[in-house]
Design a protein around this motif. Structure first.
Motif, PDB file in Angstrom:
ATOM      1  N   ARG A  78      38.639  17.173  69.772  1.00 17.10           N
ATOM      2  CA  ARG A  78      39.417  16.340  68.851  1.00 17.10           C
ATOM      3  C   ARG A  78      38.623  15.123  68.386  1.00 17.10           C
ATOM      4  N   ARG A  79      37.778  14.597  69.247  1.00 16.41           N
ATOM      5  CA  ARG A  79      36.916  13.498  68.795  1.00 16.41           C
ATOM      6  C   ARG A  79      35.935  13.980  67.726  1.00 16.41           C
ATOM      7  N   ASN A  82      37.515  14.144  64.427  1.00 19.83           N
ATOM      8  CA  ASN A  82      38.062  12.864  63.952  1.00 19.83           C
ATOM      9  C   ASN A  82      36.952  11.821  63.957  1.00 19.83           C
ATOM     10  N   HIS A  85      37.484   8.090  65.069  1.00 19.24           N
ATOM     11  CA  HIS A  85      38.213   7.866  66.322  1.00 19.24           C
ATOM     12  C   HIS A  85      37.832   6.514  66.938  1.00 19.24           C
ATOM     13  N   GLU A  89      42.944   7.049  71.153  1.00 15.95           N
ATOM     14  CA  GLU A  89      43.850   8.138  70.820  1.00 15.95           C
ATOM     15  C   GLU A  89      44.380   8.809  72.093  1.00 15.95           C
ATOM     16  N   PRO A  90      45.600   9.342  72.033  1.00 15.33           N
ATOM     17  CA  PRO A  90      46.201   9.944  73.238  1.00 15.33           C
ATOM     18  C   PRO A  90      45.359  11.039  73.868  1.00 15.33           C
ATOM     19  N   TYR A  91      44.579  11.761  73.056  1.00 16.59           N
ATOM     20  CA  TYR A  91      43.804  12.858  73.634  1.00 16.59           C
ATOM     21  C   TYR A  91      42.636  12.382  74.493  1.00 16.59           C
ATOM     22  N   ASN A  92      42.360  11.089  74.501  1.00 19.32           N
ATOM     23  CA  ASN A  92      41.306  10.550  75.363  1.00 19.32           C
ATOM     24  C   ASN A  92      41.793  10.311  76.796  1.00 19.32           C
ATOM     25  N   PRO A 265      52.220  13.095  75.510  1.00 18.58           N
ATOM     26  CA  PRO A 265      51.957  13.812  74.251  1.00 18.58           C
ATOM     27  C   PRO A 265      50.545  13.560  73.755  1.00 18.58           C
ATOM     28  N   LEU A 266      49.894  14.595  73.253  1.00 19.20           N
ATOM     29  CA  LEU A 266      48.545  14.463  72.724  1.00 19.20           C
ATOM     30  C   LEU A 266      48.559  14.023  71.248  1.00 19.20           C
ATOM     31  N   ASP A 267      49.654  14.219  70.556  1.00 24.14           N
ATOM     32  CA  ASP A 267      49.741  13.841  69.138  1.00 24.14           C
ATOM     33  C   ASP A 267      50.819  12.757  68.953  1.00 24.14           C
TER      34      ASP A 267
END
Length: 267
Positions: A78-79, A82, A85, A89-92, A265-267
């Motif tokens: 995801r990085r 994006n 970034h 972000e939540p996905y980190n 949540p990832l998003d």
């Protein structure tokens, strides 16, 4: 992710104070295990805990190695997708629970094997008498100390005690009970070199009890069973500190945390 930290008074005392209040969540799951959750919302307490954790030498993965690796791969993907970034972000991040090591209990992770590798029971018993002292037991054997094992064969329990000269005390992985059984019996006598891939061997969590372990043999699916002394938290931490990897199926943690009590949540 299920993590463990080396118990330290700064963190332990702070958490003890926080959990003196009524929990924000108090549920009992279908398996009868009660789960309580406290929210630490005071900013100064959060900063105090964050600083204390940052000064720890390490956190230890008790369960969730594959989940953490998957989360890392997702974050990297995801990085890469994006370019703008920020790192926030939540996905980190991924969800984890962290307990002090002295409040953890690892249960035994026992073994069952389908056959005696072409040996008759008498020959097999003679072979294991070389590395082990072998004693009959009128009761199911739950090992009382490291380097001792229970064995269930043909409806009879045995106590196996490994010759201490065979224990590689300087090797944090080699001296684990799962390694001692593998290196002195399962591989050289039963011919199972890779317990991860060989379908002749199975694993039974300690929560099933010795009765459940023996049942795997009595039902006819397996030929022989072994009960092990549980791995200790200090042993797990010593392996990690040495930069080594725990052998497969060497720890069993109970109870398991209930899924869905909290979400990230990832998003």
């Amino acid at each position: 992710m299920f993590l463990v930290y080396p118990s330290t008074p700064v963190i332990d005392d702070t958490l003890q104070t926080a959990t003196a209040a009524p929990p924000a969540v108090d549920i009992t799951a279908d398996d009868g295990v009660r789960h309580e959750l406290w929210v630490v919302g005071n900013g100064s307490t959060v900063d105090h805990l964050s600083s204390a954790f940052e000064h720890l030498p390490a956190l230890y993965v008790a369960d969730g190695h594959h989940r953490s690796a998957a989360a890392s791969r997702i974050a990297a993907a995801r990085r890469a997708a994006n370019p703008g970034h920020t790192g926030e972000e939540p996905y980190n991040y991924f969800l984890s629970v962290i307990f002090p090591h002295n409040q953890m209990q690892i249960m035994d992770y026992n073994r069952v094997v389908k056959d005696l590798h072409g040996l008759d029971p008498e020959t097999f018993l003679r072979r294991i008498e070389v590395p082990f002292k072998v004693e009959h037991s009128a009761e199911p054997v739950r090992p009382s100390r490291p380097a001792q094992f229970g064995m269930y064969l043909d409806g009879v329990w045995y106590r196996l005690t490994l010759d201490e000269q065979r224990i590689p005390w300087e090797d944090p992985v080699g001296r684990l009970d799962v390694s001692l059984l593998q290196d002195n019996l399962i591989e050289p006598i039963l011919g199972i070199v890779d317990p991860c891939r060989d379908d002749r061997i199975g694993f039974v969590g300690g929560i099933r009890g010795l009765e459940g372990l023996a049942r795997r043999v009595d039902d006819g699916g397996m030929r022989i069973a072994f009960s092990l002394h549980p791995t200790r938290m200090e042993e797990l931490m010593a392996v990690a500190d040495a930069g080594e990897v725990m052998p497969p199926k060497s720890t069993w943690f109970e109870p398991k945390l209930a899924d869905g009590v909290v979400s990230h949540p990832l998003d």
